[in-house]
Write a protein that holds these residues in place. Structure first.
Motif, PDB file in Angstrom:
ATOM      1  N   VAL A 233     112.322 -34.433  23.827  1.00 14.45           N
ATOM      2  CA  VAL A 233     113.019 -33.541  22.794  1.00 14.45           C
ATOM      3  C   VAL A 233     113.429 -32.114  23.133  1.00 14.45           C
ATOM      4  O   VAL A 233     114.295 -31.590  23.071  1.00 14.45           O
ATOM      5  CB  VAL A 233     112.161 -33.565  21.189  1.00 14.45           C
ATOM      6  N   VAL A 234     112.348 -31.674  24.089  1.00 12.13           N
ATOM      7  CA  VAL A 234     112.502 -30.387  24.318  1.00 12.13           C
ATOM      8  C   VAL A 234     113.606 -30.248  25.547  1.00 12.13           C
ATOM      9  O   VAL A 234     114.388 -29.387  25.849  1.00 12.13           O
ATOM     10  CB  VAL A 234     111.164 -29.969  24.891  1.00 12.13           C
ATOM     11  N   ALA A 235     113.514 -31.433  26.388  1.00 11.93           N
ATOM     12  CA  ALA A 235     114.585 -31.348  27.513  1.00 11.93           C
ATOM     13  C   ALA A 235     115.958 -31.565  26.875  1.00 11.93           C
ATOM     14  O   ALA A 235     116.608 -30.998  27.497  1.00 11.93           O
ATOM     15  CB  ALA A 235     114.189 -32.546  28.272  1.00 11.93           C
ATOM     16  N   ALA A 236     116.094 -32.260  25.851  1.00  9.92           N
ATOM     17  CA  ALA A 236     117.382 -32.429  25.345  1.00  9.92           C
ATOM     18  C   ALA A 236     118.005 -31.202  24.535  1.00  9.92           C
ATOM     19  O   ALA A 236     119.098 -30.710  24.638  1.00  9.92           O
ATOM     20  CB  ALA A 236     117.317 -33.541  24.080  1.00  9.92           C
ATOM     21  N   LEU A 237     116.784 -30.487  23.878  1.00 11.47           N
ATOM     22  CA  LEU A 237     117.094 -29.186  23.515  1.00 11.47           C
ATOM     23  C   LEU A 237     117.340 -28.071  24.391  1.00 11.47           C
ATOM     24  O   LEU A 237     118.360 -27.404  24.281  1.00 11.47           O
ATOM     25  CB  LEU A 237     115.913 -28.525  22.428  1.00 11.47           C
ATOM     26  N   GLY A 238     116.746 -28.086  25.549  1.00 13.96           N
ATOM     27  CA  GLY A 238     117.096 -27.126  26.480  1.00 13.96           C
ATOM     28  C   GLY A 238     118.384 -27.572  27.212  1.00 13.96           C
ATOM     29  O   GLY A 238     118.990 -26.374  27.571  1.00 13.96           O
ATOM     30  N   ALA A 239     118.602 -28.622  27.491  1.00 13.29           N
ATOM     31  CA  ALA A 239     120.001 -28.904  28.023  1.00 13.29           C
ATOM     32  C   ALA A 239     121.005 -28.465  27.431  1.00 13.29           C
ATOM     33  O   ALA A 239     121.905 -28.076  27.759  1.00 13.29           O
ATOM     34  CB  ALA A 239     120.112 -30.557  28.310  1.00 13.29           C
ATOM     35  N   ARG A 240     120.934 -28.766  25.932  1.00 14.05           N
ATOM     36  CA  ARG A 240     121.991 -28.348  24.895  1.00 14.05           C
ATOM     37  C   ARG A 240     122.030 -26.662  24.961  1.00 14.05           C
ATOM     38  O   ARG A 240     123.186 -26.299  24.932  1.00 14.05           O
ATOM     39  CB  ARG A 240     121.563 -28.904  23.652  1.00 14.05           C
ATOM     40  N   ALA A 241     120.840 -26.269  25.109  1.00 13.30           N
ATOM     41  CA  ALA A 241     120.906 -24.673  25.127  1.00 13.30           C
ATOM     42  C   ALA A 241     121.251 -23.861  26.208  1.00 13.30           C
ATOM     43  O   ALA A 241     122.219 -22.985  26.256  1.00 13.30           O
ATOM     44  CB  ALA A 241     119.670 -24.172  24.632  1.00 13.30           C
ATOM     45  N   VAL A 242     120.766 -24.317  27.378  1.00 13.80           N
ATOM     46  CA  VAL A 242     120.939 -23.323  28.546  1.00 13.80           C
ATOM     47  C   VAL A 242     121.573 -24.487  29.956  1.00 13.80           C
ATOM     48  O   VAL A 242     121.912 -23.821  30.945  1.00 13.80           O
ATOM     49  CB  VAL A 242     119.798 -22.693  29.044  1.00 13.80           C
ATOM     50  N   LYS A 244     122.214 -26.179  32.959  1.00 10.14           N
ATOM     51  CA  LYS A 244     121.911 -26.100  34.431  1.00 10.14           C
ATOM     52  C   LYS A 244     120.907 -25.185  34.757  1.00 10.14           C
ATOM     53  O   LYS A 244     120.230 -24.849  35.791  1.00 10.14           O
ATOM     54  CB  LYS A 244     122.830 -26.076  35.388  1.00 10.14           C
ATOM     55  N   GLN A 245     120.564 -24.334  33.757  1.00  9.62           N
ATOM     56  CA  GLN A 245     119.844 -23.006  34.076  1.00  9.62           C
ATOM     57  C   GLN A 245     118.207 -23.622  33.857  1.00  9.62           C
ATOM     58  O   GLN A 245     117.170 -23.033  34.111  1.00  9.62           O
ATOM     59  CB  GLN A 245     119.609 -21.933  32.784  1.00  9.62           C
ATOM     60  N   MET A 246     118.026 -24.850  33.391  1.00 12.29           N
ATOM     61  CA  MET A 246     116.783 -25.598  33.177  1.00 12.29           C
ATOM     62  C   MET A 246     116.722 -26.512  34.257  1.00 12.29           C
ATOM     63  O   MET A 246     117.911 -27.504  34.425  1.00 12.29           O
ATOM     64  CB  MET A 246     116.572 -26.171  31.682  1.00 12.29           C
ATOM     65  N   THR A 247     115.470 -26.581  34.757  1.00 12.58           N
ATOM     66  CA  THR A 247     115.266 -27.884  35.862  1.00 12.58           C
ATOM     67  C   THR A 247     114.013 -28.569  35.134  1.00 12.58           C
ATOM     68  O   THR A 247     113.044 -28.216  34.728  1.00 12.58           O
ATOM     69  CB  THR A 247     114.784 -27.261  37.104  1.00 12.58           C
ATOM     70  N   CYS A 248     114.183 -30.036  35.069  1.00 12.66           N
ATOM     71  CA  CYS A 248     113.102 -30.638  34.423  1.00 12.66           C
ATOM     72  C   CYS A 248     112.319 -31.318  35.714  1.00 12.66           C
ATOM     73  O   CYS A 248     112.574 -31.764  36.827  1.00 12.66           O
ATOM     74  CB  CYS A 248     113.717 -32.291  34.017  1.00 12.66           C
ATOM     75  N   VAL A 249     110.760 -30.983  35.578  1.00 12.55           N
ATOM     76  CA  VAL A 249     109.827 -31.184  36.465  1.00 12.55           C
ATOM     77  C   VAL A 249     108.974 -32.198  36.110  1.00 12.55           C
ATOM     78  O   VAL A 249     108.249 -32.004  35.380  1.00 12.55           O
ATOM     79  CB  VAL A 249     109.289 -29.724  36.857  1.00 12.55           C
ATOM     80  N   PHE A 250     108.867 -33.392  36.823  1.00  8.88           N
ATOM     81  CA  PHE A 250     107.845 -34.325  36.211  1.00  8.88           C
ATOM     82  C   PHE A 250     106.881 -34.353  37.540  1.00  8.88           C
ATOM     83  O   PHE A 250     107.119 -34.538  38.835  1.00  8.88           O
ATOM     84  CB  PHE A 250     108.629 -35.823  36.129  1.00  8.88           C
ATOM     85  N   ILE A 251     105.597 -33.900  37.058  1.00 11.87           N
ATOM     86  CA  ILE A 251     104.414 -33.980  37.923  1.00 11.87           C
ATOM     87  C   ILE A 251     103.686 -35.614  37.681  1.00 11.87           C
ATOM     88  O   ILE A 251     103.077 -35.916  36.775  1.00 11.87           O
ATOM     89  CB  ILE A 251     103.339 -32.957  37.427  1.00 11.87           C
ATOM     90  N   ASN A 252     103.885 -36.083  39.009  1.00 14.46           N
ATOM     91  CA  ASN A 252     103.254 -37.418  39.130  1.00 14.46           C
ATOM     92  C   ASN A 252     101.960 -37.451  39.580  1.00 14.46           C
ATOM     93  O   ASN A 252     101.612 -37.137  40.614  1.00 14.46           O
ATOM     94  CB  ASN A 252     104.234 -38.394  39.650  1.00 14.46           C
ATOM     95  N   HIS A 253     100.848 -37.442  38.671  1.00 11.46           N
ATOM     96  CA  HIS A 253      99.637 -37.393  38.689  1.00 11.46           C
ATOM     97  C   HIS A 253      98.730 -38.555  39.175  1.00 11.46           C
ATOM     98  O   HIS A 253      97.375 -38.445  39.400  1.00 11.46           O
ATOM     99  CB  HIS A 253      98.603 -36.464  37.970  1.00 11.46           C
ATOM    100  N   GLY A 254      99.486 -39.527  39.340  1.00  9.18           N
ATOM    101  CA  GLY A 254      99.064 -40.985  39.688  1.00  9.18           C
ATOM    102  C   GLY A 254      98.013 -41.350  38.451  1.00  9.18           C
ATOM    103  O   GLY A 254      97.368 -42.502  38.711  1.00  9.18           O
ATOM    104  N   LEU A 255      98.118 -40.968  37.324  1.00  7.55           N
ATOM    105  CA  LEU A 255      97.389 -41.502  36.249  1.00  7.55           C
ATOM    106  C   LEU A 255      98.304 -41.850  35.073  1.00  7.55           C
ATOM    107  O   LEU A 255      97.760 -42.152  33.661  1.00  7.55           O
ATOM    108  CB  LEU A 255      96.172 -40.164  35.601  1.00  7.55           C
TER     109      LEU A 255
END
Length: 532
Positions: A233-242, A244-255
């Motif tokens: 939801v924050v991703a969709a909100l941020g994409a709507r607001a700003v 390409k100023q926002m980059t989504c970072v997915f940390i894969n911790h193996g868990l």
């Protein structure tokens, strides 16, 4: 702008257990509400263009040395005021009344008798059940006030000053145990304050988009993306607001759960127009968690390393010497409460530390953007639908940031992860199908008997079993399935026996290393939804 079109009800938080619930009940009536600290000044309230005020309950005695107080000038703003419990008592003493210590307290259900003609109680019975939690009580009302309700124990269960539009109750209308509580809130908002029920999630989308855009300005922001509904939801909100100023970072911790990293990457690279970075940190997390058994230590390690991983990405994204200033994350209100934090100035007991509320390690800093921190899970889902997110994301069941590390009791290793991932995949497959059958029968996504969250837990024990006439000494799997809407409370799901039997049979037949399945039938409280 017309007041009715921009109504804002402020809830002054005196450390209440139910503070955010009050704001939630107001929003349920389609009027916008938010929490503010109890020490807010009258001038600050005036600047916020509030339409009405609600004073929450709280655990303190109004006469205690460190008891929260209120700016007396707030009562001179001309705004309608509604107070509950501590809010009732602080109103009384601030305006010249008295509060005394009762010999007999009231805790739980109580029956009040209200007076005829009491405006707050319009359209409710003379006698009604309410929820009390107090020993102190108003013994003398301020000048200009009249008593509008009482119990056998509490002579001033409610009071009002119609001329000043101040109404208070000793009981808690915001909890569902007060059978006409929502009617009282409705009376206050619409009959007394004259507000209009015209706030909706669509209004909220516009407001939150503008606030996100205003806060970020020309700076860069990275989003802590897990693939769950909150961060999505924050991703969709941020994409709507700003954009390409926002980059989504997915940390894969193996868990993560079986197949989940691939699903997250699929969704956010093909269905969203955002920049996406997949950080493979599995080996780093495995090394950090080796031999760690204490739950809070696991959470601290995972949360601290998350910040370091995000900071490393942020440094890589620096352009022209300009660092990434903001980190956005999907913190919601139950996360804050369980972590013992309260952004409104109070403090609650720490139940468990959430990974996204662990303090920054030395040398790491971001300005945080947490647009969902005042909302419950079901409100976040409604916001997701309003933002146009697909149903399979919006109704994805909750999954904790620390992942399977807190569903493996004891130390985490590859063998345990493999057992749990395989067992959990069976649980999700069977209960996904169960929920779908209920949906087809009822037409309701969250019907009375549907599961809200379900998963497998791997305890740090082994048990004797028999397979193929041979003795086994392997691990049990604990099944956890709950019904809830907001994560603040939850009841164990009353699953049909055939569903439980099918899950158990598949796990012991298909998961090497597991020979027994147990079902957790504990509600929240006293338990939490997760085991660690």
């Amino acid at each position: 702008m017309d007041q009715k079109a921009s109504a804002k009800v402020l809830v002054l938080d005196f450390g209440a257990q139910y503070g955010q619930l009050i704001a939630r009940r107001v929003r349920d009536l389609n009027v916008y509400s938010e929490i503010v600290p109890c020490d807010i000044s009258a001038d600050e309230i005036r600047e916020m263009n509030a339409s009405a005020l609600i004073l929450s309950g709280g655990p303190a005695s109004v006469y205690a040395e460190d008891a929260p107080s209120i700016d007396p000038a707030i009562f001179d703003l001309g705004l309608p005021v509604l107070g509950f419990c501590y809010g009732h008592q602080i109103t009384a003493v601030t305006l010249g009344g008295k509060v005394g210590h009762s010999e007999v307290g009231e805790y739980g259900r109580a029956t009040i008798t209200r007076t005829a003609g009491a405006k707050l109680f319009n359209s409710t019975p003379i006698e009604q059940t309410v929820w009390m939690s107090h020993r102190d009580a108003v013994s003398e009302v301020p000048e200009g006030f009249t008593v509008t309700a009482s119990t056998d124990v509490c002579p001033v269960a409610a009071m009002e000053c119609v001329e000043r539009k101040i109404f208070t109750t000793q009981f808690h209308p915001e909890v569902k145990h007060s059978e006409y509580g929502q009617q009282l809130l409705s009376n206050f908002l619409f009959e007394i304050c004259g507000l209009e029920p015209n706030w909706s999630m669509d209004n909220l989308v516009e407001t939150m988009t503008a606030e996100f855009r205003e806060k970020v300005g020309d700076d860069r922001v990275i989003l802590a993306l897990s693939g769950g509904v909150d961060s999505s939801v924050v991703a969709a909100l941020g994409a709507r607001a700003v954009g390409k100023q926002m980059t989504c970072v997915f940390i894969n911790h193996g868990l993560l759960r079986k197949g989940e990293p691939e699903q997250v990457e699929e969704v956010f690279t093909k269905q969203f127009d955002v920049d996406f970075i997949h950080v493979h940190a599995e080996d780093r997390y495995a090394e950090l968690l080796a031999g760690v058994t204490e739950p809070e230590e696991k959470r601290r390690i995972i949360g601290t390393q998350f910040w370091k991983e995000f900071f490393a990405v942020a440094q890589q994204l620096e352009t022209d010497g300009k660092p990434v200033k903001y980190l956005a994350q999907g913190t919601i209100y139950p996360d804050i409460i369980e972590s013992g934090a309260r952004k409104t100035g109070g403090k609650t007991a720490t139940i468990k530390s959430h990974h996204n509320l662990i303090p920054f390690p030395e040398g790491v800093h971001f300005d945080l953007i947490e647009p969902l921190d005042h909302f419950f899970k079901d409100e976040v889902r409604a916001l997701g639908l309003a933002l146009g997110l697909p149903g399979h994301i919006v109704f994805r069941q909750p999954f904790p940031g620390p992942g399977l590390a807190i569903r493996i009791i004891g130390a985490v290793d590859k063998e345990k992860l493999e057992i749990l991932k395989n067992a959990d995949a069976i649980v999700r497959e069977e209960l996904d199908a169960y929920n779908q059958r209920l949906f087809e029968q009822t037409g309701e996504r969250n019907s009375e008997h549907s599961c809200w969250q379900y998963f497998a837990v791997l305890p740090d024990i082994k048990s004797v079993g028999v397979m193929g006439d041979e003795r086994t000494y392997q691990r049990p799997i604990i099944l956890r399935a709950v019904e809830s809407s907001d994560a603040m409370t939850a009841d164990w799901a009353k699953l049909p026996y055939d569903v439980l039997a099918r899950i158990s049979g598949r796990i012991v037949a298909e998961v090497p290393g597991a020979n027994r399945v147990c079902y957790d039938i504990t509600s929240k409280p006293p338990a939490t939804i997760e085991w660690e």
